[in-house]
Scaffold this motif. Structure first.
Motif, PDB file in Angstrom:
ATOM      1  N   SER A  13       0.815  -1.218   0.000  1.00 19.00           N
ATOM      2  CA  SER A  13       0.000   0.000   0.000  1.00 19.00           C
ATOM      3  C   SER A  13       0.849   1.269   0.000  1.00 19.00           C
ATOM      4  O   SER A  13       0.355   2.338  -0.295  1.00 19.00           O
ATOM      5  N   GLY A  14       2.095   1.163   0.322  1.00 20.61           N
ATOM      6  CA  GLY A  14       2.986   2.326   0.335  1.00 20.61           C
ATOM      7  C   GLY A  14       4.093   2.125   1.344  1.00 20.61           C
ATOM      8  O   GLY A  14       4.259   1.044   1.908  1.00 20.61           O
ATOM      9  N   ILE A  15       4.806   3.175   1.576  1.00 17.59           N
ATOM     10  CA  ILE A  15       5.941   3.118   2.497  1.00 17.59           C
ATOM     11  C   ILE A  15       5.449   2.787   3.910  1.00 17.59           C
ATOM     12  O   ILE A  15       4.418   3.285   4.343  1.00 17.59           O
ATOM     13  N   GLY A  16       6.177   1.955   4.610  1.00 15.48           N
ATOM     14  CA  GLY A  16       5.790   1.542   5.959  1.00 15.48           C
ATOM     15  C   GLY A  16       6.524   2.297   7.046  1.00 15.48           C
ATOM     16  O   GLY A  16       6.285   2.074   8.229  1.00 15.48           O
ATOM     17  N   TYR A  17       7.423   3.199   6.652  1.00 18.55           N
ATOM     18  CA  TYR A  17       8.166   4.015   7.621  1.00 18.55           C
ATOM     19  C   TYR A  17       7.468   5.355   7.795  1.00 18.55           C
ATOM     20  O   TYR A  17       6.887   5.897   6.859  1.00 18.55           O
ATOM     21  N   HIS A  18       7.577   5.925   8.966  1.00 22.37           N
ATOM     22  CA  HIS A  18       7.020   7.247   9.218  1.00 22.37           C
ATOM     23  C   HIS A  18       7.999   8.346   8.819  1.00 22.37           C
ATOM     24  O   HIS A  18       7.590   9.417   8.375  1.00 22.37           O
ATOM     25  N   LYS A  19       9.275   8.093   8.972  1.00 17.41           N
ATOM     26  CA  LYS A  19      10.312   9.062   8.619  1.00 17.41           C
ATOM     27  C   LYS A  19      11.436   8.356   7.877  1.00 17.41           C
ATOM     28  O   LYS A  19      11.782   7.205   8.194  1.00 17.41           O
ATOM     29  N   VAL A  20      12.015   9.038   6.910  1.00 18.20           N
ATOM     30  CA  VAL A  20      13.180   8.546   6.179  1.00 18.20           C
ATOM     31  C   VAL A  20      14.252   9.616   6.290  1.00 18.20           C
ATOM     32  O   VAL A  20      13.992  10.796   6.014  1.00 18.20           O
ATOM     33  N   ILE A  21      15.441   9.205   6.710  1.00 21.78           N
ATOM     34  CA  ILE A  21      16.549  10.153   6.869  1.00 21.78           C
ATOM     35  C   ILE A  21      17.575   9.876   5.774  1.00 21.78           C
ATOM     36  O   ILE A  21      18.178   8.803   5.730  1.00 21.78           O
ATOM     37  N   GLN A  22      17.745  10.866   4.897  1.00 18.48           N
ATOM     38  CA  GLN A  22      18.673  10.743   3.768  1.00 18.48           C
ATOM     39  C   GLN A  22      20.121  10.856   4.243  1.00 18.48           C
ATOM     40  O   GLN A  22      20.400  11.253   5.373  1.00 18.48           O
ATOM     41  N   ARG A  23      21.062  10.530   3.368  1.00 19.60           N
ATOM     42  CA  ARG A  23      22.488  10.552   3.715  1.00 19.60           C
ATOM     43  C   ARG A  23      22.952  11.941   4.165  1.00 19.60           C
ATOM     44  O   ARG A  23      23.839  12.067   5.001  1.00 19.60           O
ATOM     45  N   ASP A  24      22.338  12.994   3.619  1.00 18.55           N
ATOM     46  CA  ASP A  24      22.739  14.355   4.001  1.00 18.55           C
ATOM     47  C   ASP A  24      22.041  14.834   5.271  1.00 18.55           C
ATOM     48  O   ASP A  24      22.222  15.970   5.697  1.00 18.55           O
ATOM     49  N   GLY A  25      21.216  13.971   5.884  1.00 19.32           N
ATOM     50  CA  GLY A  25      20.516  14.316   7.115  1.00 19.32           C
ATOM     51  C   GLY A  25      19.116  14.864   6.899  1.00 19.32           C
ATOM     52  O   GLY A  25      18.402  15.124   7.870  1.00 19.32           O
ATOM     53  N   ALA A  26      18.714  15.040   5.637  1.00 26.69           N
ATOM     54  CA  ALA A  26      17.367  15.539   5.359  1.00 26.69           C
ATOM     55  C   ALA A  26      16.337  14.529   5.852  1.00 26.69           C
ATOM     56  O   ALA A  26      16.484  13.322   5.626  1.00 26.69           O
ATOM     57  N   ILE A  27      15.316  15.028   6.525  1.00 25.45           N
ATOM     58  CA  ILE A  27      14.251  14.181   7.063  1.00 25.45           C
ATOM     59  C   ILE A  27      13.045  14.290   6.139  1.00 25.45           C
ATOM     60  O   ILE A  27      12.526  15.386   5.904  1.00 25.45           O
ATOM     61  N   HIS A  43       5.356  -5.555  15.747  1.00 24.59           N
ATOM     62  CA  HIS A  43       5.719  -4.434  16.624  1.00 24.59           C
ATOM     63  C   HIS A  43       5.438  -3.082  15.973  1.00 24.59           C
ATOM     64  O   HIS A  43       6.179  -2.122  16.198  1.00 24.59           O
ATOM     65  N   ASN A  44       4.398  -2.990  15.165  1.00 21.67           N
ATOM     66  CA  ASN A  44       4.141  -1.753  14.436  1.00 21.67           C
ATOM     67  C   ASN A  44       3.213  -0.780  15.147  1.00 21.67           C
ATOM     68  O   ASN A  44       3.267   0.413  14.904  1.00 21.67           O
ATOM     69  N   ARG A  45       2.374  -1.281  16.026  1.00 15.53           N
ATOM     70  CA  ARG A  45       1.466  -0.388  16.737  1.00 15.53           C
ATOM     71  C   ARG A  45       2.226   0.398  17.803  1.00 15.53           C
ATOM     72  O   ARG A  45       3.088  -0.137  18.492  1.00 15.53           O
ATOM     73  N   ASN A  46       1.889   1.661  17.914  1.00 12.72           N
ATOM     74  CA  ASN A  46       2.502   2.544  18.919  1.00 12.72           C
ATOM     75  C   ASN A  46       4.011   2.634  18.783  1.00 12.72           C
ATOM     76  O   ASN A  46       4.726   2.775  19.774  1.00 12.72           O
ATOM     77  N   ARG A  47       4.508   2.513  17.557  1.00 13.45           N
ATOM     78  CA  ARG A  47       5.937   2.633  17.292  1.00 13.45           C
ATOM     79  C   ARG A  47       6.147   3.599  16.135  1.00 13.45           C
ATOM     80  O   ARG A  47       5.306   3.720  15.251  1.00 13.45           O
ATOM     81  N   LEU A  48       7.265   4.283  16.138  1.00 15.60           N
ATOM     82  CA  LEU A  48       7.632   5.186  15.053  1.00 15.60           C
ATOM     83  C   LEU A  48       8.670   4.482  14.186  1.00 15.60           C
ATOM     84  O   LEU A  48       9.730   4.102  14.679  1.00 15.60           O
ATOM     85  N   GLY A  49       8.356   4.290  12.923  1.00 20.38           N
ATOM     86  CA  GLY A  49       9.277   3.633  11.999  1.00 20.38           C
ATOM     87  C   GLY A  49      10.183   4.651  11.341  1.00 20.38           C
ATOM     88  O   GLY A  49       9.702   5.563  10.663  1.00 20.38           O
ATOM     89  N   VAL A  50      11.483   4.532  11.566  1.00 23.37           N
ATOM     90  CA  VAL A  50      12.462   5.462  10.992  1.00 23.37           C
ATOM     91  C   VAL A  50      13.462   4.659  10.180  1.00 23.37           C
ATOM     92  O   VAL A  50      14.019   3.673  10.659  1.00 23.37           O
ATOM     93  N   CYS A  51      13.704   5.098   8.957  1.00 22.66           N
ATOM     94  CA  CYS A  51      14.651   4.440   8.060  1.00 22.66           C
ATOM     95  C   CYS A  51      15.803   5.404   7.774  1.00 22.66           C
ATOM     96  O   CYS A  51      15.567   6.546   7.363  1.00 22.66           O
ATOM     97  N   LEU A  52      17.023   4.966   8.014  1.00 27.62           N
ATOM     98  CA  LEU A  52      18.203   5.733   7.632  1.00 27.62           C
ATOM     99  C   LEU A  52      18.757   5.113   6.352  1.00 27.62           C
ATOM    100  O   LEU A  52      19.005   3.908   6.305  1.00 27.62           O
ATOM    101  N   ILE A  53      18.922   5.918   5.317  1.00 30.65           N
ATOM    102  CA  ILE A  53      19.405   5.434   4.037  1.00 30.65           C
ATOM    103  C   ILE A  53      20.897   5.120   4.141  1.00 30.65           C
ATOM    104  O   ILE A  53      21.679   5.931   4.618  1.00 30.65           O
ATOM    105  N   GLY A  54      21.269   3.927   3.723  1.00 33.48           N
ATOM    106  CA  GLY A  54      22.661   3.492   3.779  1.00 33.48           C
ATOM    107  C   GLY A  54      22.723   2.053   4.250  1.00 33.48           C
ATOM    108  O   GLY A  54      21.703   1.434   4.541  1.00 33.48           O
ATOM    109  N   ARG A  55      23.918   1.534   4.344  1.00 33.77           N
ATOM    110  CA  ARG A  55      24.046   0.132   4.746  1.00 33.77           C
ATOM    111  C   ARG A  55      24.773  -0.032   6.073  1.00 33.77           C
ATOM    112  O   ARG A  55      24.181  -0.380   7.065  1.00 33.77           O
TER     113      ARG A  55
END
Length: 71
Positions: A13-27, A43-55
C-alpha cells in the motif's frame, strides 16, 4: 518519494516508515505518524518507523537528524 514508489511497485500500500533520513541528514515524511507502520512484524502499533538510508555506516548528519526525530 522514491522509497514510497518502490513499495507501491511491489504491490504494497505504500511506504511503511514514518520518517526517512537521507544521507545528508534531510528528514522526509513517509506514512502519517497516526497510522500504524509496516516496518517490524508484530511491533508496528505505537511505534515510530524510521529508516536511515545506507548500509553499514551512517553519516553524522543522519545521526543528528535521528536524535531530532526521536526527541
Amino acid at each position: 518519494m522514491l522509497l514510497h514508489l518502490w513499495h507501491v511497485q511491489r504491490n504494497w500500500s505504500g511506504i511503511g516508515y514514518h520518517k526517512v533520513i537521507q544521507r545528508d541528514g534531510a528528514i522526509e515524511n513517509g506514512c502519517p505518524e497516526f497510522w500504524p507502520g509496516a516496518h517490524v512484524r508484530g511491533h508496528n502499533r505505537n511505534r515510530l518507523g524510521v529508516c536511515l538510508i545506507g548500509r553499514d555506516e551512517f553519516t553524522l548528519g543522519q545521526l543528528d537528524s535521528l536524535e531530532r526525530v526521536l526527541t
